[in-house]
Design an enzyme around this catalytic site. Structure first.
Site, short mmCIF file in Angstrom:
data_model
loop_
_atom_site.label_atom_id
_atom_site.label_comp_id
_atom_site.label_asym_id
_atom_site.label_seq_id
_atom_site.Cartn_x
_atom_site.Cartn_y
_atom_site.Cartn_z
N PHE A 242 0.12 -0.55 -7.61
CA PHE A 242 0.17 0.38 -8.73
C PHE A 242 -0.93 1.43 -8.59
CE2 PHE A 242 1.59 -3.74 -10.33
CZ PHE A 242 2.70 -3.45 -11.10
N ASP A 243 -0.59 2.66 -8.90
CA ASP A 243 -1.61 3.65 -9.20
C ASP A 243 -2.16 3.33 -10.59
OD1 ASP A 243 -3.19 5.98 -9.17
OD2 ASP A 243 -1.57 7.17 -10.05
N GLY A 244 -3.32 3.90 -10.91
CA GLY A 244 -3.92 3.61 -12.21
C GLY A 244 -3.51 4.59 -13.29
#
Length: 400
Positions: A242-244
């Protein structure tokens, strides 16, 4: 003398046994038992057939042998309210470029006819196929540990395809031995209105417009893309990256960057380090993964857990990383690995991780991941979408 005369008992006559001194009995050679055919020996379970030490072998070996001979029965589908439901479009699960071309150029009747003529030919695997296989591998492990639990992944095929195409989709699913029992075929209408009714936790599609519609409805969703080259992924461990910002978290911090630049962003993050970020569209999916991970942890299987999660963010650890980690902590969540790249490209790192899927809100990072062989999915959420929209192919009523 005929053969029948030697056996008078077969004709109702009293049978007189010959004595041991009978010449005929003395002359007749003693036959050895015939050898056991190879096919019969192969059917003998472990610990049988008079093998040395057979009595001491565990009976479980024989039971396992006979269990393997029994026909495999498909597991029972979990109730939707108890499961983690992943809705996948047909064009995300399978490759349908040729069929889509026929629809665009020749129309719906030619499209349906082609599908009917080829319904015994399975589709090739699409971008979401390895992800779905990994979900099913996790389910297999969960069923072994918790036979009566319905806390499992449940895959729903969500498509606006016509019902006539359903036979080919079913044949393809059976060909690849996928466990997908729930279908939603809307015959040209958008399936978005059905997502909540199916208790959807994540929706994956190749249609960016439909994904945006799902996001607007508050459903975690992403547009999935096939990588530019094949990269082998794990068959035993589900890996999700996941990106944040604007994926797990809100786009609050990105708004600061767009409006005031990086220096102001660093000051803002330092000042608000102990204030959790608001949740982003995929926070709920990470939460669902964490819930299943804990079922393995409670059995002492943390290091052998078949689910592994990654935070892969362009944030800098020293200047803005603490807030991201503290936000996850405040939610009672964690990722197995947290990788802060300080603006460096994500593609090379993702190539090492080899996730089944990587979520990011910026197409720049999605494209970089694709080029390195990673299956990437674009999350159309936040301020970044106002600056650059993903390249969208021409949509038709049959786009999935």
């Amino acid at each position: 003398m005929s053969r029948w005369a030697e056996t008078p008992e077969l004709h109702g006559m009293p049978y007189k046994a010959r004595s041991a001194d009978s010449p005929r009995l003395r002359e007749r050679p003693v036959r050895a038992d015939p050898p056991v055919p190879r096919s019969r020996r192969a059917m003998e379970p472990p610990g049988t057939a008079g093998a040395p030490g057979a009595a001491e072998r565990p009976w479980e070996e024989a039971k396992a042998f006979y269990d393997n001979l029994a026909p495999k029965k498909k597991p029972k589908s979990p109730k939707p309210e108890n499961a983690i439901t992943i809705a996948v479009s047909s064009r995300a699960l399978f490759r349908m470029e040729e069929e889509q071309k026929i629809y665009s150029e020749q129309g719906v009747e030619a499209y349906v006819k082609y599908q009917l003529d080829h319904e015994n030919e399975p589709f090739l695997p699409g971008a979401a196929f390895p992800f779905v296989k990994a979900l099913e591998a996790v389910n297999t492990q969960l069923r072994k540990l918790y036979p009566d639990s319905e806390e499992l992944f449940d895959i729903v095929l969500m498509t606006n395809n016509h019902a006539q195409v359903g036979v080919r989709l079913i044949n393809s699913i059976n060909h690849y031995d996928l466990f997908i029992e729930r279908f939603c075929m809307t015959g040209g209408n958008s399936p978005i209105c059905y997502l909540k009714a199916y208790h959807t936790n994540l929706y994956l599609s190749s249609d960016a417009e439909k994904v945006s519609g799902a996001i607007e409805e508050g459903i975690a969703a992403a547009t999935i893309f096939s990588p530019s080259k094949d990269l082998e992924v794990s068959e035993n461990q589900l890996r999700v990256a996941f990106d944040g910002d604007a994926v797990l978290f809100s786009d609050e911090s990105e708004q600061i960057v767009k409006a005031h630049g990086l220096d102001m962003f660093f000051e803002h993050e330092k000042a608000h380090e102990n204030k959790p970020l608001a949740q982003g569209p995929l926070k709920g999916f990470l939460e669902a993964l964490g819930k299943l991970q804990k079922k393995f942890y409670s059995k002492g299987l943390r290091m052998e857990c078949p689910i592994r999660t990654y935070l892969v963010t362009a944030r800098s650890a020293a200047s803005s990383g603490a807030r991201a980690l503290k936000t996850l902590r405040s939610w009672g969540l964690e990722t197995d690995e947290a990788l802060f790249l300080a603006g460096a490209p994500k593609g090379p790192l993702l190539k090492k991780i080899r996730p089944h899927i990587f979520f990011d809100d910026q197409m720049f990072h999605v494209e970089g991941a694709k080029e390195m062989g990673t299956i990437a999915a674009h999350v159309p959420y936040g301020i970044a979408q106002k600056h650059k929209q993903p390249v969208q192919e021409k949509q038709t009523p049959n786009s999935k």
